[in-house]
Design a protein around this motif. Structure first.
Motif, mmCIF file in Angstrom:
data_model
loop_
_atom_site.group_PDB
_atom_site.id
_atom_site.type_symbol
_atom_site.label_atom_id
_atom_site.label_comp_id
_atom_site.label_asym_id
_atom_site.label_seq_id
_atom_site.Cartn_x
_atom_site.Cartn_y
_atom_site.Cartn_z
ATOM 1 N N GLN A 216 4.325 -15.890 81.974
ATOM 2 C CA GLN A 216 3.633 -14.754 82.176
ATOM 3 C C GLN A 216 2.308 -14.534 81.300
ATOM 4 O OE1 GLN A 216 4.818 -11.673 84.428
ATOM 5 N NE2 GLN A 216 2.361 -12.113 83.846
ATOM 6 N N ALA A 217 2.486 -15.043 80.185
ATOM 7 C CA ALA A 217 1.314 -14.802 79.329
ATOM 8 C C ALA A 217 0.234 -15.683 79.743
ATOM 9 C CB ALA A 217 1.639 -15.281 77.873
ATOM 10 N N TYR A 218 0.318 -16.807 80.420
ATOM 11 C CA TYR A 218 -0.725 -17.694 80.832
ATOM 12 C C TYR A 218 -1.322 -16.997 82.343
ATOM 13 C CZ TYR A 218 -3.108 -21.950 82.384
ATOM 14 O OH TYR A 218 -3.893 -23.041 82.682
ATOM 15 N N GLU A 219 -0.438 -16.335 82.901
ATOM 16 C CA GLU A 219 -1.111 -15.670 84.291
ATOM 17 C C GLU A 219 -2.006 -14.431 83.681
ATOM 18 O OE1 GLU A 219 0.694 -12.706 87.477
ATOM 19 O OE2 GLU A 219 2.035 -14.430 87.010
ATOM 20 N N TRP A 220 -1.659 -13.978 82.565
ATOM 21 C CA TRP A 220 -2.378 -12.686 82.490
ATOM 22 C C TRP A 220 -3.688 -13.235 81.689
ATOM 23 C CZ3 TRP A 220 2.408 -10.164 79.815
ATOM 24 C CH2 TRP A 220 3.101 -9.152 80.584
ATOM 25 N N ILE A 221 -3.563 -14.207 80.666
ATOM 26 C CA ILE A 221 -4.744 -14.745 80.087
ATOM 27 C C ILE A 221 -5.734 -15.192 80.996
ATOM 28 C CG2 ILE A 221 -4.180 -17.177 79.240
ATOM 29 C CD1 ILE A 221 -6.290 -14.537 77.309
ATOM 30 N N THR A 222 -5.171 -15.849 82.058
ATOM 31 C CA THR A 222 -6.233 -16.270 83.112
ATOM 32 C C THR A 222 -6.908 -15.142 83.702
ATOM 33 O OG1 THR A 222 -4.714 -18.310 83.417
ATOM 34 C CG2 THR A 222 -6.094 -17.909 85.188
ATOM 35 N N LYS A 223 -6.042 -14.259 84.070
ATOM 36 C CA LYS A 223 -6.864 -13.086 84.630
ATOM 37 C C LYS A 223 -7.946 -12.485 83.825
ATOM 38 C CE LYS A 223 -3.115 -11.483 87.820
ATOM 39 N NZ LYS A 223 -2.381 -10.214 88.120
ATOM 40 N N SER A 224 -7.602 -12.344 82.561
ATOM 41 C CA SER A 224 -8.627 -11.883 81.404
ATOM 42 C C SER A 224 -9.962 -12.591 81.387
ATOM 43 C CB SER A 224 -7.875 -11.817 80.352
ATOM 44 O OG SER A 224 -8.868 -11.216 79.168
ATOM 45 N N SER A 229 -14.895 -13.237 80.481
ATOM 46 C CA SER A 229 -14.507 -14.611 79.413
ATOM 47 C C SER A 229 -15.305 -14.377 78.176
ATOM 48 C CB SER A 229 -15.076 -16.073 80.002
ATOM 49 O OG SER A 229 -14.725 -17.068 79.140
ATOM 50 N N LYS A 230 -14.500 -14.548 77.103
ATOM 51 C CA LYS A 230 -14.986 -14.249 75.788
ATOM 52 C C LYS A 230 -14.599 -15.351 74.956
ATOM 53 C CE LYS A 230 -16.510 -9.902 76.404
ATOM 54 N NZ LYS A 230 -18.195 -9.683 76.598
ATOM 55 N N TYR A 231 -15.047 -15.735 73.872
ATOM 56 C CA TYR A 231 -14.644 -17.078 73.023
ATOM 57 C C TYR A 231 -13.236 -16.695 72.444
ATOM 58 C CZ TYR A 231 -16.637 -14.417 69.105
ATOM 59 O OH TYR A 231 -17.027 -13.374 68.187
ATOM 60 N N TRP A 232 -12.928 -15.565 72.143
ATOM 61 C CA TRP A 232 -11.638 -15.206 71.716
ATOM 62 C C TRP A 232 -10.446 -15.258 72.782
ATOM 63 C CZ3 TRP A 232 -15.346 -11.397 71.527
ATOM 64 C CH2 TRP A 232 -15.286 -10.274 72.307
ATOM 65 N N THR A 233 -10.984 -14.983 73.791
ATOM 66 C CA THR A 233 -9.659 -14.941 74.939
ATOM 67 C C THR A 233 -9.624 -16.287 75.354
ATOM 68 O OG1 THR A 233 -11.522 -14.419 76.824
ATOM 69 C CG2 THR A 233 -10.329 -12.417 75.827
ATOM 70 N N MET A 234 -10.668 -17.069 75.612
ATOM 71 C CA MET A 234 -10.698 -18.533 75.891
ATOM 72 C C MET A 234 -9.795 -19.179 75.045
ATOM 73 S SD MET A 234 -11.411 -20.686 78.286
ATOM 74 C CE MET A 234 -12.785 -19.887 79.299
ATOM 75 N N LYS A 239 -4.591 -22.079 73.398
ATOM 76 C CA LYS A 239 -3.142 -22.063 72.796
ATOM 77 C C LYS A 239 -2.046 -21.754 73.668
ATOM 78 C CE LYS A 239 -4.383 -18.670 69.569
ATOM 79 N NZ LYS A 239 -4.109 -17.913 68.274
ATOM 80 N N ILE A 240 -2.259 -20.918 74.671
ATOM 81 C CA ILE A 240 -1.174 -20.832 75.623
ATOM 82 C C ILE A 240 -0.911 -22.149 76.330
ATOM 83 C CG2 ILE A 240 -0.296 -19.589 77.562
ATOM 84 C CD1 ILE A 240 -1.665 -16.988 76.432
ATOM 85 N N GLU A 241 -1.963 -22.799 76.897
ATOM 86 C CA GLU A 241 -1.901 -23.955 77.215
ATOM 87 C C GLU A 241 -1.159 -25.110 76.760
ATOM 88 O OE1 GLU A 241 -5.762 -23.442 80.570
ATOM 89 O OE2 GLU A 241 -6.314 -24.177 78.421
ATOM 90 N N LEU A 242 -1.470 -25.014 75.387
ATOM 91 C CA LEU A 242 -1.022 -25.994 74.488
ATOM 92 C C LEU A 242 0.606 -25.757 74.511
ATOM 93 C CD1 LEU A 242 -1.422 -28.573 72.750
ATOM 94 C CD2 LEU A 242 -1.988 -26.995 70.977
ATOM 95 N N GLY A 243 0.921 -24.655 74.414
ATOM 96 C CA GLY A 243 2.022 -24.297 74.320
ATOM 97 C C GLY A 243 2.963 -24.631 75.536
ATOM 98 N N LEU A 244 2.408 -24.417 76.700
ATOM 99 C CA LEU A 244 3.204 -25.034 78.027
ATOM 100 C C LEU A 244 3.058 -26.554 78.225
ATOM 101 C CD1 LEU A 244 1.597 -22.053 80.222
ATOM 102 C CD2 LEU A 244 3.907 -22.432 79.490
ATOM 103 N N GLY A 245 2.274 -27.230 77.190
ATOM 104 C CA GLY A 245 2.220 -28.699 77.243
ATOM 105 C C GLY A 245 1.069 -29.142 78.316
ATOM 106 N N LEU A 246 0.082 -28.244 78.745
ATOM 107 C CA LEU A 246 -0.947 -28.650 79.177
ATOM 108 C C LEU A 246 -2.314 -29.127 78.446
ATOM 109 C CD1 LEU A 246 -0.859 -25.490 81.760
ATOM 110 C CD2 LEU A 246 0.172 -27.746 82.108
ATOM 111 N N LYS A 247 -2.095 -30.183 77.734
ATOM 112 C CA LYS A 247 -2.924 -30.636 77.015
ATOM 113 C C LYS A 247 -4.384 -30.935 77.409
ATOM 114 C CE LYS A 247 0.601 -32.858 74.240
ATOM 115 N NZ LYS A 247 1.006 -34.541 73.553
#
Length: 281
Positions: A216-224, A229-234, A239-247
């Motif tokens: 769910q966090a990934y869905e939201w940050i992708t929309k943001s 796009s900002k450097y802090w949102t990216m 970090k969320i992608e890494l947490g999901l194993g999307l290296k």
């Protein structure tokens, strides 16, 4: 007759003049007020700060086994803007008097509903809202003047520390955060389609930081990121992608964030992204 009528007026004038001419001097125990945002709660302490002045404090000036005002002059006051827990005990929002019973091995901390007393004069145990025990400790330095401050801060709580002479006692204050934040996320992000990309970022960041649903966090940050796009949102997206194993995706997002941070001349985020990229194996 007129003279008799004027005498009380003249007397009142003289009294007010004498009062106005009082000499201003430093207080022996100056008043202090500290405040701290603990979680989402405003906590404040009002107290007077006595000093040692060559005296032995605990066990002599402040006897063991007797109720102490935990300061000087009027009772020390604690104010909470929301309901809290103190050492696991529920306490409604409001203002309370803080008393204690110092001991060699244990202190009794007292939260009282009576906030109008001068010190402990007139203290009545029936006004206690709660009592609990804490173990005193030794400080690494001598505190000539009594000090109260907030320590051990977390996102949801803090400890209130009382230090004087070479003794320190503290107790834990915990506040409700998760239910309040989740309620706001439900209202502003889940129940209605948010138009502000910053809301999606905040919701995603809260989910990531508090180990909630990463998908769910990934869905939201992708929309943001797609909307603005900002450097802090990216960076959060990485970090969320890494947490999901999307290296692979995490490395690409971190690289984009680092480039944006360089362009914005923000060395902190450049460093954060460099370390994140090095951690991806």
């Amino acid at each position: 007759m007129r003279a008799k009528l004027l005498m009380p007026i003249i007397l009142l004038f003289m009294i007010s003049l004498v009062q106005a001419q009082q000499i201003q001097m430093p207080q022996a125990s100056p008043a202090a007020q500290i405040s701290q945002k603990v979680g989402l709660t405003d906590v404040s302490v009002e107290y007077s700060r006595p000093s040692m002045k060559g005296r032995k404090i605990f066990g002599e000036l402040v006897p063991f086994g007797q109720v102490w005002r935990t300061g000087a002059n009027a009772a020390t006051l604690l104010t909470f803007s929301t309901d809290v827990k103190i050492e696991g005990n529920d306490l409604p929002a409001g203002t309370y008097a803080l008393y204690s019973i110092p001991g060699k091995d244990l202190w009794t901390i007292i939260i009282s509903s009576n906030t109008k007393l001068w010190g402990a004069v007139g203290y009545d145990q029936s006004d206690d809202v709660m009592r609990f025990m804490v173990k005193p400790g030794k400080t690494g330095q001598r505190y000539e003047t009594m000090e109260i401050n907030f320590v051990d801060m977390t996102d949801t709580g803090a400890s209130l520390a009382i230090k004087w002479e070479n003794t320190r006692v503290k107790f834990r204050i915990e506040t409700e955060v998760d239910d309040i934040v989740m309620s706001q996320i439900k209202e502003l992000v889940i129940d209605q389609e948010a138009q502000n990309p910053g809301l999606y970022y905040q919701a995603a960041n809260y989910y990531f930081t508090n180990n909630k649903d990463l998908n769910q966090a990934y869905e939201w940050i992708t929309k943001s990121v797609e909307d603005d796009s900002k450097y802090w949102t990216m960076h959060l997206k990485a970090k969320i992608e890494l947490g999901l194993g999307l290296k692979k995706e995490a490395r690409e997002s971190a690289q984009k964030s680092m480039e944006m941070a360089r362009e914005a001349k923000n060395p902190d985020y450049v460093g954060l992204n460099e370390r994140l990229i090095r951690s991806i194996r």
